[in-house]
Scaffold this active site. Structure first.
Site, PDB file in Angstrom:
ATOM      1  CB  CYS A 190      -4.504  -0.791  12.029  1.00 29.09           C
ATOM      2  SG  CYS A 190      -5.935  -1.810  11.664  1.00 29.09           S
ATOM      3  CG  HIS A 206      -3.713  -5.637  13.825  1.00 33.03           C
ATOM      4  ND1 HIS A 206      -4.675  -5.952  14.754  1.00 33.03           N
ATOM      5  CD2 HIS A 206      -4.302  -4.762  12.960  1.00 33.03           C
ATOM      6  CE1 HIS A 206      -5.791  -5.296  14.467  1.00 33.03           C
ATOM      7  NE2 HIS A 206      -5.588  -4.569  13.382  1.00 33.03           N
TER       8      HIS A 206
END
Ligand code: A2P
Length: 349
Positions: free
Chosen positions: A130, A243
């Protein structure tokens, strides 16, 4: 009736698997049937799909007969065990785990960056980490325009990247702390509530974590350019979704902040959100649930000749996992590559 296209979602009860089902439905993925698989523990349970529900089946080696595309998000060991059987059955696998990413036989693909790598697939396509995905959609146009020499990245990663159990752990610890109770620590090595852990995945011989080395190695593989150097520090923060990354980029050619902003404004999958005077910059709470990767705080690094700093934020479960995997499926269909050649069927057994 369109041509048959059966999709298996393996790990359908997990944080990414559930998002995968939602993404397939939201994007009108042309599946004629979607089958959710998980472990024996979940067999018979229901997962939401569109306005309805699907019944979860136990994943076994025999699950893939008649399945065209299997998207795995059930951990590396499950992928290693079952993906070769899927390919043997003629089913193309898109895998979210780290199990196949650095395998030379498996393309590692971000559709906005290196879709051409799909052409050589032998049945298993790896979805990158990710943190790598959201960084590389912003880095690729910079690399094309000014050639990247070196990247220094620090990440601030949400707990959803660890899965459902970590989401529950942060919720539980917050509740316990507000009730003056000692928080239970099960998933991470230390408390995550109101804390920052500079530790994601296991430590390696060189004292980096595996997560940090994934960013280094995966970036080189996706760009196909070993001259690009990446050094990373990855931290887990008490955020549920999204994130964030502080990224410093050194380039061969000069790129001003304004040029970088203009370049990234045109980049597929990227949205520039950068007006510090108006206190506008990407934040995890805004990126959660979104498909785009947001880039802001773009400024020149005044300590080197050709350098830029930026702040990159994306929903780690969507673009960082489910969306990227579904986009790979869409690209396979567009390129007429959703099949395993007969000579490739035993490649991974
Ligand atoms: P289950 O819910 O039955 O354990 P997360 O990343 O959120 O923890 O989710 C992991 C996913 O992987 C879940 O859907 C989980 O199913 C699935 N999973 C774990 N182990 C296996 C296995 N051996 N076979 C199939 N699915 C598995």
């Amino acid at each position: 009736m369109s041509k048959k296209l059966v999709v298996a979602v393996c790990g359908a009860t997990g944080a990414v698997g559930r998002e995968m089902l939602k993404t397939l439905h939201d994007r009108n993925f042309p599946a004629t049937e979607v089958i959710p698989f998980a472990s024996a523990r979940s067999a018979g349970s229901k997962v939401p799909y569109g306005d309805g529900e699907l019944t979860v089946r136990e994943l076994t080696e025999d699950s893939f007969a008649g399945v065209d595309l299997a998207i795995f998000s059930a951990g590396g060991s499950t992928s290693l065990k079952f993906a070769p059987h899927a390919v043997k059955a003629g089913c193309v696998v898109v895998d979210n785990s780290a199990a196949w990413r650095m395998d030379d036989r498996c393309p590692l693909v971000v559709p906005e960056v290196n879709p051409q790598h799909l052409e050589a697939h032998k049945g298993i396509i790896a979805n990158p980490n990710c943190s790598t995905i959201q960084m590389i959609v912003a880095l690729k146009p910079i690399h094309d325009a000014a050639k990247i020499k070196r990247v220094v990245v620090s990440t601030y990663q949400a707990v959803s990247g660890t899965g459902q159990k970590a989401i529950r752990e942060l919720e539980t610890q917050v509740r316990q702390l507000f009730n003056m109770q000692e928080p239970e620590v099960n998933v991470y090595p230390h408390r995550i509530a109101f804390n920052v852990l500079p530790h994601i995945d296991v430590f390696l011989e060189n004292d980096y974590t595996k997560e940090e080395m994934k960013m280094t190695n995966e970036t080189v593989k996706i760009l196909g350019d070993p001259s690009v150097k990446v050094t990373a520090t990855c931290a887990r923060v008490p955020v549920f979704y999204g994130h964030s990354e502080a990224v410093n980029v050194e380039t061969v050619a000069k790129l001003t902040a304004a040029e970088c902003r203009a370049l990234l404004s045109q980049a597929p999958g990227v949205q520039v959100y950068d007006n510090p005077r108006e206190k506008m910059y990407p934040m995890a709470i805004d990126a959660a649930g979104e498909d785009m990767t947001f880039v802001g705080r773009i400024r020149e690094d005044e300590t080197i000749e050709n350098g830029l700093n930026m702040w990159i934020v994306a929903d780690n479960i969507r673009k960082g996992a489910a969306l990227n995997a579904v986009q790979i499926g869409e690209e396979l269909i567009r390129r007429d590559l959703l099949r395993v050649k007969d000579e490739d069927r035993n490649t991974f057994l």
